[in-house]
Design an enzyme around this catalytic site. Structure first.
Site, PDB file in Angstrom:
ATOM      1  N   SER A 191       0.730  -1.453  -0.039  1.00 22.91           N
ATOM      2  CA  SER A 191       0.204   0.154  -0.024  1.00 22.91           C
ATOM      3  C   SER A 191       1.064   1.545   0.274  1.00 22.91           C
ATOM      4  O   SER A 191       0.687   2.570  -1.033  1.00 22.91           O
ATOM      5  CB  SER A 191      -0.850  -0.093   1.179  1.00 22.91           C
ATOM      6  OG  SER A 191      -1.921  -0.911   0.851  1.00 22.91           O
ATOM      7  N   LYS A 251     -10.821  -5.507   9.693  1.00 20.59           N
ATOM      8  CA  LYS A 251     -11.882  -4.471   8.656  1.00 20.59           C
ATOM      9  C   LYS A 251     -13.141  -4.570   9.437  1.00 20.59           C
ATOM     10  O   LYS A 251     -14.177  -3.889   8.865  1.00 20.59           O
ATOM     11  CB  LYS A 251     -12.129  -5.683   7.322  1.00 20.59           C
ATOM     12  CG  LYS A 251     -10.685  -5.406   6.494  1.00 20.59           C
ATOM     13  CD  LYS A 251     -10.513  -5.648   5.298  1.00 20.59           C
ATOM     14  CE  LYS A 251      -9.212  -5.383   4.489  1.00 20.59           C
ATOM     15  NZ  LYS A 251      -9.663  -6.591   3.065  1.00 20.59           N
ATOM     16  N   GLY A 311     -14.987 -20.721  -0.941  1.00 20.25           N
ATOM     17  CA  GLY A 311     -15.005 -19.846   0.574  1.00 20.25           C
ATOM     18  C   GLY A 311     -15.712 -18.907   0.467  1.00 20.25           C
ATOM     19  O   GLY A 311     -16.449 -17.992  -0.115  1.00 20.25           O
ATOM     20  N   GLY A 328     -15.225 -14.374   5.227  1.00 19.03           N
ATOM     21  CA  GLY A 328     -15.342 -12.844   5.037  1.00 19.03           C
ATOM     22  C   GLY A 328     -15.307 -12.098   3.743  1.00 19.03           C
ATOM     23  O   GLY A 328     -15.331 -11.661   3.352  1.00 19.03           O
ATOM     24  N   LEU A 338      -7.905 -14.125  -5.631  1.00 20.50           N
ATOM     25  CA  LEU A 338      -7.746 -13.081  -5.196  1.00 20.50           C
ATOM     26  C   LEU A 338      -5.860 -12.695  -4.744  1.00 20.50           C
ATOM     27  O   LEU A 338      -6.038 -11.683  -3.952  1.00 20.50           O
ATOM     28  CB  LEU A 338      -8.761 -13.089  -3.668  1.00 20.50           C
ATOM     29  CG  LEU A 338     -10.350 -12.695  -4.253  1.00 20.50           C
ATOM     30  CD1 LEU A 338     -11.268 -11.845  -3.523  1.00 20.50           C
ATOM     31  CD2 LEU A 338     -10.914 -11.935  -5.817  1.00 20.50           C
TER      32      LEU A 338
END
Length: 291
Positions: free
Chosen positions: A23, A72, A132, A135, A228
C-alpha cells in the site's frame, strides 16, 4: 526524495501484520504522479487497540486510513458513519476523515469489480462460482449480486457456513441469487465454462503448493479463473485452471484498484488510466514479476 512539510497530509494503513504491504508503494506513487502533497505510512495496530488507533488518528488529523486484516470488521463500531455498500458487506477497508471521526467504505469489492472490467470480464447475467465462504467469500458474493450476476454458487468445506452466508447476502441484495454448495457440488452443475473466484487464503505464500480443489475435473468448469491471492503471482489454482485452458488473473489488480478508489476518496481527484498503469508496473516490479 519526497519533501515532507508542515502542509503534508498523512494517510496510512492499520493492520497486523503490515510489514509486507504494498500500500505505501501504491499511494506514495499516486501522490507523486498526481502532485498531491501526501505521505502514506503503515501502522501496526494490535487487536485490542483498534478503537484507540481510530481516535488517535482523528486527533492527529490523519486524512484517511486503509484497514487490513484482522481489523476490517472490528473497526466498524468506532466510525461515525458507514457507506451503505460497506454496511452490506460487513467489512470496511477505507476510512475517510469527516466531522467527528471517520466514515467507513469498502473499496475492496469495487476494486475487484474494476479489475475484472479492466480484463474484459463482465458479471452481468453470468454464473459465478466462489471458492470459500469466509469474510472475503461473503464480500465477493455481495459484489457479484450487486453487479448483476444471474447465479452465484458458494462452494465451501462447511456447507452450513456457506448457507448462512448465502442467506445473509440474498437478504442484503434483495434477491435470491446465491446458493450454498459443498466443495464437490460443482459436479451437480451443467458442464460449461464459469467465472470462478478463489476467495480463500489457500495457496498463499509460503504454502504455494496448495489448492482448495485439486480434482482435475473441476478445472474443466473454469472459463475465467480469478485468484484474489497475489503472492505468489501464479497460484496452484491458477496453474490448474490455465492447464485446462482457462484465462487466469491474480489479486494484484484488485489491490491496485482498491488503493486507487481509496486515494480518490481521500483527495477528491480522479486517477487516470495512464497513472493506474504506471502504479501497476511499479507493483509488478516490487513483486519481481517480469513479463
Amino acid at each position: 526524495m519526497k519533501e515532507i512539510k508542515g502542509t503534508t497530509a498523512v494517510c496510512g494503513l492499520i493492520g497486523n501484520p503490515v510489514e509486507h504491504t504494498l500500500s505505501p508503494l501504491i499511494h506514495n506513487t499516486l501522490s507523486e504522479l498526481t502532485g498531491e502533497d501526501l505521505a502514506y505510512v503503515p501502522f501496526l495496530v494490535e487487536n485490542e487497540a483498534v478503537g484507540e488507533a481510530v481516535r488517535g488518528a482523528h486527533a492527529l488529523h490523519i486524512r484517511g486510513l486503509n484497514v487490513t486484516v484482522p481489523h476490517k470488521s472490528a473497526v466498524i463500531p468506532y466510525l461515525c458513519a458507514i457507506d451503505p455498500l460497506a454496511e452490506k458487506i460487513g467489512a470496511v477497508n477505507t476510512l475517510v476523515a469527516c466531522e467527528g471521526g471517520y466514515k467507513g467504505y469498502n473499496t475492496d469489492m469495487p476494486g475487484l469489480y474494476r479489475a475484472l472490467v479492466s480484463e474484459g470480464v463482465a458479471l452481468e447475467g453470468e454464473t459465478v462460482l466462489i471458492l470459500g465462504a469466509g469474510g472475503v467469500g461473503r464480500a465477493v458474493a455481495m459484489m457479484c449480486a450487486v453487479n448483476g450476476a444471474s447465479d452465484v454458487y458458494l462452494l465451501n468445506r462447511t456447507i452450513s457456513k456457506a448457507k448462512e452466508v448465502a442467506d445473509e447476502v440474498n437478504a442484503a441484495a434483495g434477491r435470491d441469487c446465491v446458493t450454498a454448495m459443498a466443495l464437490d457440488g460443482y459436479r451437480l452443475l451443467p458442464k460449461k465454462k464459469y467465472i470462478v473466484i478463489q476467495a480463500t487464503s489457500v495457496g498463499m505464500h509460503p504454502h504455494v503448493e496448495d489448492a482448495v480443489i485439486k480434482e482435475k475435473d473441476f478445472y474443466e468448469y473454469v472459463g475465467v479463473g480469478v485468484d484474489l491471492i497475489f503472492n505468489p503471482a501464479e497460484t496452484m489454482f491458477m496453474k490448474y485452471a490455465a492447464g485446462a485452458g482457462a484465462r487466469t488473473m491474480n489479486g494484484l489488480k484488485m489491490l491496485l484498484y482498491q488503493g486507487i478508489l481509496a486515494y480518490e476518496l481521500w483527495n477528491g481527484v480522479e486517477v487516470t488510466d495512464e497513472q493506474a498503469k504506471a502504479v501497476y508496473q511499479r507493483m509488478k516490479e516490487a513483486m519481481g514479476i517480469h513479463e
